[in-house]
Design a protein around this motif. Sequence first.
Motif, PDB file in Angstrom:
ATOM      1  N   PRO A   1       0.842  -1.202   0.000  1.00  0.00           N
ATOM      2  CA  PRO A   1       0.000   0.000   0.000  1.00  0.00           C
ATOM      3  C   PRO A   1       0.877   1.252   0.000  1.00  0.00           C
ATOM      4  N   ASP A   2       0.248   2.399   0.008  1.00  0.00           N
ATOM      5  CA  ASP A   2       0.991   3.651   0.076  1.00  0.00           C
ATOM      6  C   ASP A   2       1.660   3.783   1.433  1.00  0.00           C
ATOM      7  N   MET A   3       2.671   4.627   1.477  1.00  0.00           N
ATOM      8  CA  MET A   3       3.432   4.803   2.713  1.00  0.00           C
ATOM      9  C   MET A   3       2.551   5.240   3.880  1.00  0.00           C
ATOM     10  N   GLU A   4       1.611   6.156   3.632  1.00  0.00           N
ATOM     11  CA  GLU A   4       0.762   6.667   4.708  1.00  0.00           C
ATOM     12  C   GLU A   4      -0.051   5.570   5.371  1.00  0.00           C
TER      13      GLU A   4
ATOM     14  N   LYS B   1      10.718  -6.412   8.610  1.00  0.00           N
ATOM     15  CA  LYS B   1      10.300  -7.234   9.748  1.00  0.00           C
ATOM     16  C   LYS B   1       9.157  -6.574  10.510  1.00  0.00           C
ATOM     17  N   LEU B   2       9.242  -5.248  10.706  1.00  0.00           N
ATOM     18  CA  LEU B   2       8.168  -4.528  11.386  1.00  0.00           C
ATOM     19  C   LEU B   2       6.858  -4.609  10.619  1.00  0.00           C
ATOM     20  N   LEU B   3       6.959  -4.624   9.304  1.00  0.00           N
ATOM     21  CA  LEU B   3       5.764  -4.740   8.465  1.00  0.00           C
ATOM     22  C   LEU B   3       5.282  -6.173   8.356  1.00  0.00           C
ATOM     23  N   CYS B   4       6.049  -7.114   8.919  1.00  0.00           N
ATOM     24  CA  CYS B   4       5.726  -8.539   8.867  1.00  0.00           C
ATOM     25  C   CYS B   4       5.522  -8.994   7.416  1.00  0.00           C
ATOM     26  N   LEU B   5       6.371  -8.475   6.543  1.00  0.00           N
ATOM     27  CA  LEU B   5       6.333  -8.807   5.115  1.00  0.00           C
ATOM     28  C   LEU B   5       4.971  -8.522   4.494  1.00  0.00           C
ATOM     29  N   GLY B   6       4.286  -7.558   5.065  1.00  0.00           N
ATOM     30  CA  GLY B   6       3.001  -7.158   4.507  1.00  0.00           C
ATOM     31  C   GLY B   6       1.844  -8.064   4.877  1.00  0.00           C
ATOM     32  N   VAL B   7       2.079  -9.019   5.805  1.00  0.00           N
ATOM     33  CA  VAL B   7       1.007  -9.931   6.210  1.00  0.00           C
ATOM     34  C   VAL B   7       0.245  -9.315   7.379  1.00  0.00           C
ATOM     35  N   PRO B   8      -1.030  -8.993   7.232  1.00  0.00           N
ATOM     36  CA  PRO B   8      -1.796  -8.383   8.332  1.00  0.00           C
ATOM     37  C   PRO B   8      -2.131  -9.409   9.411  1.00  0.00           C
ATOM     38  N   HIS B   9      -2.412  -8.903  10.608  1.00  0.00           N
ATOM     39  CA  HIS B   9      -2.769  -9.781  11.719  1.00  0.00           C
ATOM     40  C   HIS B   9      -4.222 -10.221  11.590  1.00  0.00           C
ATOM     41  N   ASP B  10      -4.444 -11.521  11.660  1.00  0.00           N
ATOM     42  CA  ASP B  10      -5.793 -12.083  11.624  1.00  0.00           C
ATOM     43  C   ASP B  10      -6.071 -12.723  12.984  1.00  0.00           C
TER      44      ASP B  10
ATOM     45  N   ALA C   1      12.224  -4.891  -2.414  1.00  0.00           N
ATOM     46  CA  ALA C   1      10.971  -4.345  -2.957  1.00  0.00           C
ATOM     47  C   ALA C   1      10.678  -2.972  -2.353  1.00  0.00           C
ATOM     48  N   LEU C   2      10.945  -2.832  -1.049  1.00  0.00           N
ATOM     49  CA  LEU C   2      10.775  -1.527  -0.416  1.00  0.00           C
ATOM     50  C   LEU C   2      11.673  -0.485  -1.073  1.00  0.00           C
ATOM     51  N   GLU C   3      12.918  -0.890  -1.327  1.00  0.00           N
ATOM     52  CA  GLU C   3      13.858   0.035  -1.962  1.00  0.00           C
ATOM     53  C   GLU C   3      13.411   0.386  -3.378  1.00  0.00           C
ATOM     54  N   THR C   4      12.713  -0.537  -4.013  1.00  0.00           N
ATOM     55  CA  THR C   4      12.235  -0.292  -5.373  1.00  0.00           C
ATOM     56  C   THR C   4      11.081   0.697  -5.390  1.00  0.00           C
ATOM     57  N   LYS C   5      10.175   0.561  -4.425  1.00  0.00           N
ATOM     58  CA  LYS C   5       8.957   1.385  -4.454  1.00  0.00           C
ATOM     59  C   LYS C   5       9.126   2.729  -3.753  1.00  0.00           C
ATOM     60  N   PHE C   6       9.908   2.756  -2.653  1.00  0.00           N
ATOM     61  CA  PHE C   6       9.978   3.969  -1.849  1.00  0.00           C
ATOM     62  C   PHE C   6      11.380   4.571  -1.871  1.00  0.00           C
ATOM     63  N   THR C   7      11.426   5.845  -1.557  1.00  0.00           N
ATOM     64  CA  THR C   7      12.721   6.497  -1.388  1.00  0.00           C
ATOM     65  C   THR C   7      13.291   6.127  -0.017  1.00  0.00           C
ATOM     66  N   LYS C   8      14.564   6.461   0.188  1.00  0.00           N
ATOM     67  CA  LYS C   8      15.197   6.165   1.472  1.00  0.00           C
ATOM     68  C   LYS C   8      14.479   6.870   2.614  1.00  0.00           C
ATOM     69  N   ASP C   9      14.118   8.123   2.442  1.00  0.00           N
ATOM     70  CA  ASP C   9      13.439   8.860   3.498  1.00  0.00           C
ATOM     71  C   ASP C   9      12.048   8.303   3.779  1.00  0.00           C
ATOM     72  N   GLU C  10      11.384   7.801   2.758  1.00  0.00           N
ATOM     73  CA  GLU C  10      10.068   7.200   2.976  1.00  0.00           C
ATOM     74  C   GLU C  10      10.200   5.902   3.775  1.00  0.00           C
ATOM     75  N   ILE C  11      11.231   5.111   3.483  1.00  0.00           N
ATOM     76  CA  ILE C  11      11.473   3.886   4.259  1.00  0.00           C
ATOM     77  C   ILE C  11      11.791   4.245   5.707  1.00  0.00           C
ATOM     78  N   LEU C  12      12.613   5.265   5.892  1.00  0.00           N
ATOM     79  CA  LEU C  12      12.955   5.700   7.246  1.00  0.00           C
ATOM     80  C   LEU C  12      11.720   6.226   7.970  1.00  0.00           C
TER      81      LEU C  12
END
Length: 719
Positions: free
Chosen positions: A92-95, A188-197, A227-238
Motif C-alpha cells: 500500500p501507500d506509505m501513509e 520485519k516490522l511490516l511482517c512482510l506485509g502480512v496483516p494480523h488475523d 521491494a521496499l527500496e524499489t517502491k519507496f525512497t530512502k526517506d520514505e522507508i525511514l
Amino acid sequence: MSSSGRKRPNLVAEKRYTKKKAPAKKAAGKKTARKTSKPQKRRSPRKTVKRNPISRLFRWMVRAFWGITWRVSVVFGIMLAIGILYFVSTMPDMEQMVDGRTRGSVTILDRDEKVFAWRGDQFGGMITAQTVSPHLKNAVVATEDKRFYRHFGLSPRGIVGAMRINLSEGRSALSGHGGSTITQQTAKLLCLGVPHDPKQMTEREYEADCRQGSIWRKAKEAVYAMALETKFTKDEILTIYLNRAFLGAGARGFEAASQRYFGISANQVSPAQAAMLAGLLVAPSRYAPTNNLKRSQERSLTVIKLMEKQGYLTSAEAAHARANPAVLSKAANAHAGGYFADWVMSTAPSFLTRETTEDVIIQSTLDQRIQRAAEEAIDYIFTNKVREGSKAQTAVVVMSSDGAVRAMVGGRETRVTGAFNRATQAYRQTGSAFKPFVYATALDLGYNYNDYVRDEPLTINIPGSGPWSPDNYDHKYRGMVTLTEALKNSLNIPAVKVSEAVGRENVRTVAGMFGIQSDLAAGPALALGASESTLLEMTGAYAGILNGGQSVTPYGMIELRLQGDDTPMFGQEGGMGERVISRNAAEQLTYMMHQVVESGTGHRAKLSGYQAAGKTGTSQSARDAWFIGFTADYVTGVWMGYDDNTPLTGVTGSGLPAEIWHETMVRVMDGLPATPLPMINGQPAAPYVGNDSPSRNNQRQKSSNPIENLLIQLFGGGG
C-alpha cells in the motif's frame, strides 16, 4: 562437312615435360655461382599426446559447473525479479503503513486531567524523516545502519561483519547479530506485509512469527527489503521505520515514545534525548527509562559516541550531551498509579480498554499527590520498621466518602504494570475490622453507644458442629462493658453476643448493603470477621459509615471518550447509593470508632490536629492484619500479610498497618483544614450499678429495649 578454309593444326598429345631452358650466357669475366637447393627436413609423423584423466575430469567439471551456474543464476534472477515485483504490486501507500497497530491505546488522566498512565499500543501520530528532529534521524542512522543511504536494502559488509562477531562470541554464524539494515528491519516490522488475523493466531503469536529468524524467513525479508527500496525512497522507508518501531512502555513509534518519556514531540528532541530514544531500539523493555533511567542514560552514551564518530555531532555538542543526559518528564518520572490504572482498565468495557482497536481517553478519580503519599508511607515503614529481607506484602486504598478512589497501591513494588493487585484481587479474612458492621446493625435497630454488654466466657452450640467457645485476644474478661468500650478494645465475646442478639442475617444484610459482596460466614464467627473480603470492598464499606450511612460503590472512572471526540461514551459508574443505616446510627458508630483511635487498639494511627476514626483487624493465626479508618475528608484502608498465608510474626492490625495508615494520612492531610468528624457529642457511660441488667445512661435498672431483653434471655445479665 563444310570448312572455313583454314587449316586446323594437327592434334597432338599434351607434352608431359617442358623443355629445359638454355643456360644463360656467362657474363664476361665473372664466374657463375652454383646454386644449390637447401635440403628440406622430413616431417616426423604426428605423436599422440596422452592427457591426465584427473585433469580431463576437472576441466569437465568446471565447464559443467559454469553451465549450471549461469543457468541457475538466470533462473534465480528471474524469480527474484518476480518476487520483488509481486511485493511492490501488493504494497500500500506509505501513509497506510506507518500505523500498523493491531490494537488501540488508552490514555488515563487524573482528576486534574493530567496524563499519568498509558495502556495498549500508544501511537503519537505520524512523523516523517523530513520533519523529525535531525538529531533523532541522525541518531537512528548512526546506531542502526550507517550505510543506509548507500546500499540497496541489503548490506553484504554488515552481514559478514555480524557473522564474524557471532563466531567470535562462540555462537553459530547465523545466531545473534544479524547485520540487518534499516530496510530489513522495516520489512520485519511490516511482517512482510502480512496483516494480523485474530481468527488465525493471537497478537503474541503473530509478533513472534514476524520476528522469527529462520533462513527462509530471512530470505523473504531480503526480497521484501529490495521491494521496499524499489517502491519507496530512502526517506520514505525511514519514515515507516520511525513510526512503527516499538520503544518500550507501550510506545509505538518515536513520536509516542518522545511524548511518553519527555512530554514533547519527536520533532523537538535534543541530541541527548535523541540518543536515549535511539538507544532503545536494541532492547526497548530493558532500556526503557521508566524501568531504569540510569541504564538508559548509559546506553545513550554509546549512541552519542557513534554520532560523534560519524560526524553528526561536533566534539562540543557531544560533550554537552554527555554532561546533560536526558531525563524523564514529570509525568513519566512519577510513574504513579500503576495498580490504579490496571483496576480502572478492568472496570470499563473490554472492547474499549483491554481489547480496544480505538484510541481512548479515560478521565479518572486519581489524585497524584495522594498516590505519592501512600507510596512514600509504604516505603518509609518497610525501610525503617520491617526487618530486611521480609517478604510481607501490603496494600493501601484511599477514597473520598462518595467512593471516588484517590489512590491505590496493590503491593510493595509500586512501579509496576499488570502485577497482582492485593487491593482488589486478594480475598483475605477481615478479622475484627468486620466488627463495625455488627454494631452498625445494633445501633440502627435501637441500640445506644453507651449500652452495656457482659464480657464473660461464652459457649454456643452450633448444630452439626458442636459447642463453640470464642475468646478474647488477651484471654481476659472485663465483665460489664459499654458497646463503645467493647469496640474500642476489640473484645470478641461482646461482638458475638450483639451479633447473635440482633440476628446474623441482619448483620449479613447490613454488611452486604454497605458493599461487602463476598460470601459471608453463616455461623456465629461472622461477628469476628471469619469471612473474606478485598481491601477495596472494606474501604468502600467504611466510606458508607463516614458519609452518614449510605452505601458506596467504589469507582475510578469519571468518563471515557474516543480520542478527538468531546462527547463521552461512558460516564461515572459508582458513587453513593441507598441508605443502609440511619444517620444517627452512623454518627454514633463514628464516635465509637473515634474512641478506637483516641485510646483503643488503634491509638498508633492517631493524627495530630485532626480527628480520626477507625478499626484494627487481625485474622485467625495472624495471617492478615488490617487498619481501616477515616478523617472527615478521606477513608484509607491498609492490609498487610503474606501472599502464601504465612502467619505474620509479631504483627497485628494495631501495629504496622496502623502505622502505615498514620504515615499515609499525615501526608494526605498536610495543608488541609481540620474538619471535625460527623459524629455525636458522646459522653462516657456512668458506672454500672445492679446485678445483671444493662443500664442505658444509668437511667434505669432494666432496659425497656426488646433487643437488650433478648440479650438477657440469650446470655444472661450481661446480654
